[in-house]
Design a protein around this motif. Structure first.
Motif, PDB file in Angstrom:
ATOM      1  N   GLN A   1       0.826  -1.210   0.000  1.00  0.00           N
ATOM      2  CA  GLN A   1       0.000   0.000   0.000  1.00  0.00           C
ATOM      3  C   GLN A   1       0.862   1.262   0.000  1.00  0.00           C
ATOM      4  O   GLN A   1       0.530   2.259  -0.653  1.00  0.00           O
TER       5      GLN A   1
ATOM      6  N   ILE B   1       2.249   1.698  -3.562  1.00  0.00           N
ATOM      7  CA  ILE B   1       1.201   2.196  -4.468  1.00  0.00           C
ATOM      8  C   ILE B   1       0.996   3.695  -4.259  1.00  0.00           C
ATOM      9  O   ILE B   1       0.896   4.465  -5.218  1.00  0.00           O
TER      10      ILE B   1
ATOM     11  N   LYS C   1       1.738   6.608  -7.031  1.00  0.00           N
ATOM     12  CA  LYS C   1       0.630   7.494  -7.422  1.00  0.00           C
ATOM     13  C   LYS C   1       0.996   8.952  -7.221  1.00  0.00           C
ATOM     14  O   LYS C   1       0.747   9.805  -8.073  1.00  0.00           O
TER      15      LYS C   1
ATOM     16  N   THR D   1       1.347  -5.047 -11.329  1.00  0.00           N
ATOM     17  CA  THR D   1       0.113  -4.912 -10.563  1.00  0.00           C
ATOM     18  C   THR D   1       0.187  -3.730  -9.612  1.00  0.00           C
ATOM     19  O   THR D   1      -0.774  -2.958  -9.476  1.00  0.00           O
ATOM     20  N   LEU D   2       1.326  -3.552  -8.955  1.00  0.00           N
ATOM     21  CA  LEU D   2       1.508  -2.399  -8.066  1.00  0.00           C
ATOM     22  C   LEU D   2       1.331  -1.086  -8.831  1.00  0.00           C
ATOM     23  O   LEU D   2       0.596  -0.192  -8.404  1.00  0.00           O
TER      24      LEU D   2
ATOM     25  N   SER E   1      -0.058  -0.620 -11.773  1.00  0.00           N
ATOM     26  CA  SER E   1      -1.406  -0.530 -12.326  1.00  0.00           C
ATOM     27  C   SER E   1      -2.403  -0.032 -11.288  1.00  0.00           C
ATOM     28  O   SER E   1      -3.288   0.771 -11.590  1.00  0.00           O
ATOM     29  N   ARG E   2      -2.244  -0.488 -10.042  1.00  0.00           N
ATOM     30  CA  ARG E   2      -3.134  -0.020  -8.969  1.00  0.00           C
ATOM     31  C   ARG E   2      -2.923   1.475  -8.703  1.00  0.00           C
ATOM     32  O   ARG E   2      -3.815   2.149  -8.197  1.00  0.00           O
ATOM     33  N   ALA E   3      -1.734   1.967  -9.048  1.00  0.00           N
ATOM     34  CA  ALA E   3      -1.421   3.380  -8.792  1.00  0.00           C
ATOM     35  C   ALA E   3      -1.866   4.295  -9.930  1.00  0.00           C
ATOM     36  O   ALA E   3      -2.415   5.370  -9.699  1.00  0.00           O
TER      37      ALA E   3
ATOM     38  N   GLY F   1      -3.423   3.026 -13.087  1.00  0.00           N
ATOM     39  CA  GLY F   1      -4.463   2.464 -13.946  1.00  0.00           C
ATOM     40  C   GLY F   1      -4.001   2.170 -15.358  1.00  0.00           C
ATOM     41  O   GLY F   1      -2.889   1.701 -15.591  1.00  0.00           O
TER      42      GLY F   1
ATOM     43  N   LEU G   1      -1.855  -8.571  -2.777  1.00  0.00           N
ATOM     44  CA  LEU G   1      -2.537  -7.853  -3.865  1.00  0.00           C
ATOM     45  C   LEU G   1      -3.627  -8.693  -4.522  1.00  0.00           C
ATOM     46  O   LEU G   1      -4.303  -8.227  -5.438  1.00  0.00           O
TER      47      LEU G   1
END
Length: 510
Positions: free
Chosen positions: A203, A206, A210, A233-234, A236-238, A240, A376
């Motif tokens: 978290q 991320i 971001k 994935t990390l 992408s979560r930040a 998109g 995740l």
């Protein structure tokens, strides 16, 4: 005030990041800073203590590394390890000598007196030594609390100043009670609070990505392995869909790998494009036999492919990679010597078009990456996927890479993976694969003389890939593997099993 962080000051030792990892395993956050970091630049608010790492230098060298003297005025407990012990002793007026004989590997340790650092540790145990220099004259205010046959002073303490130091490496698994010693320092002496986990790391990472890169387009090279998948994935979560993932089929993948990993990526919701460049990679590898050159060629062309795709997308400034810490160490970054270049570290060309790299897993070991992946929600099959090198089968074919050699490796590797799974060992073995060797051997097939290749099986156990041991495969399994590979794969005449540990070997053959 909450004290929940340990600062590890890096003096360039081989196991610096491993110390960080050991502290994190206790549930305490730790971060690695360069030893020369000024105290004024350290975030000390929640810091419970400091650890000074080992290093390759001698404190008697003219330009030996040192820390900001102000660390000793912070009132925080300090633990020195190897060079850290010598530095502390030297800093407080003691002397260091270089004897005729060094001390390396597993060594018996004798604890001489009761110390909070050695609480619960037997008077005799095995520790891991890796030093030439040793203490000659002990600094005033310090006392000796342990010794070995070659190091009369193997551990020291100054309880009044809360300074402790050991000549050996408690962070490596070879030190019998090493983790207990570290826990004594972190949990009992510094009284650090246990409130950190891999979920927190994910978290936090991320949020950092971001905040720093929001609005930026990025390219991520997916290899099909857990490292690049977790990194993607990390990110992408930040950010998109501003992350465009590219999965390159370089013609060096395992059997049916491209289709299976693409299905997994779709399940994860990643924005992925499959780019088939197998002919290009194989053309570039024609006639190339040197393993380091193969790694460089593959790494360089990977980036060229990413650059091409970035231009098609437009505006992608950053390249995301699944680099983990063992990659960095082996590629000789900072003060470490080059063992082999990894395509995502040592193999990068200097003139790449991206503004920079984003490597969210750079400070983690493989098992930590798996924990992040699980946190995740990445499918277990992908999280537990065995490591696969970026250069793929290109470094599992010794010498020049050809289609026929790749065919043999793919088919034998598929048999190995199938039988390991059938035997129920697929979760117990860290990594397993086959290697095409340039050795041919005489045999008999169908009452006729044959002259086919020797295939090597490699299967290893490990925790963090820094050290490995050959897996003890059951003999009947080895017999099954040999029989199937020779009978089912054209061109295989003999099967051998590699039992080399790391060190002195590496996991991959090239």
């Amino acid at each position: 005030m909450k004290k929940n962080k340990i600062i590890v000051l890096n003096f360039g030792g081989q196991y610096d990041q491993l110390i960080v990892r050991r502290v994190r395993e206790m549930g305490v956050y730790a971060e690695l800073l360069d030893c020369t970091t000024p105290v004024g630049e350290m975030e000390l608010e929640n810091t419970a203590g400091l650890i000074l790492t080992g290093g390759p230098q001698s404190v008697n060298d003219e330009n030996s590394l040192s820390a900001d003297d102000a660390i000793f005025d912070l009132g925080l407990p300090i633990l020195g390890i190897c060079y850290g012990l010598q530095y502390i002793n030297h800093r407080f007026g003691g002397s260091i000598e270089t004897p005729d004989k060094g001390e390396y590997g597993k060594t018996p340790l004798n604890v001489d007196s009761s110390s909070e650092l050695f609480q619960g540790i037997p008077e005799e145990s095995i520790i891991w030594m890796n030093h030439r220099d040793r203490i000659k004259d002990l600094a005033d205010g310090f006392s000796t609390i342990a010794h070995t046959a070659n190091a009369p002073v193997a551990a020291i303490e100054n309880p009044d100043k809360e300074i402790y130091a050991v000549q050996f490496h408690p962070e490596v698994v070879h030190s019998q009670y090493g983790q207990q010693i570290l826990e004594n320092f972190v949990l009992k002496i510094t009284k650090a609070e246990k409130d950190w986990s891999m979920e927190d790391f994910a978290q936090e990472k991320i949020s950092q990505i971001k905040e720093k890169y929001e609005g930026e387009k990025m390219i991520c090279g997916l290899s099909g392995g857990v490292d690049s998948t977790v990194a993607a994935t990390l990110v992408s979560r930040a950010i998109g869909d501003k992350l465009q993932c590219i999965f390159v089929d370089h013609g060096l993948l395992r059997k049916d790998e491209a289709n299976s990993v693409m299905e997994t990526y779709k399940q994860l919701g990643l924005n992925v494009k499959l780019v088939d460049k197998s002919e290009e990679f194989l053309d570039l590898l024609k006639g190339v036999t040197d393993p380091e050159e193969k790694r460089k060629i593959i790494g360089n062309h990977f980036v060229e492919v990413f650059e091409e795709e970035a231009k098609k997308i437009g505006g992608a400034k950053y390249l995301v990679q699944g680099t983990i810490y063992p990659d960095v160490i082996e590629s000789g970054k900072d003060k470490a010597s080059v063992i082999k270049s990894h395509h995502n570290v040592g193999g990068l060309p200097e003139n790449m078009d991206f503004v920079g790299l984003v490597e969210p897993l750079r400070e983690l070991f493989k098992d930590e990456v798996r924990k992040v992946g699980s946190s995740l929600g990445i499918p277990e099959d992908m999280v537990q996927r065995q490591p696969f090198p970026g250069p793929g089968l290109g470094i599992r074919v010794i010498g020049e890479v050809t289609e026929d050699k790749l065919r043999i490796v793919r088919e034998t590797d598929a048999i190995l993976r199938e039988e390991i799974k059938n035997y129920g060992l697929n979760r117990d073995i860290w990594q397993y694969f086959t290697v095409w060797t340039p050795i041919k051997t005489v045999g008999v097939k169908g009452d006729k003389r044959s002259y086919d290749n020797v295939i090597a099986i490699r299967a290893v156990t490990s925790i963090d890939a820094m050290t490995v041991e050959a897996a003890e495969l059951p003999y009947d399994l080895l017999q099954t593997l040999s029989s199937r590979m020779i009978n089912e794969v054209e061109g295989v005449g003999r099967v051998v099993y590699d039992i080399t540990s790391k060190p002195p070997g590496t996991i991959e053959w090239e």
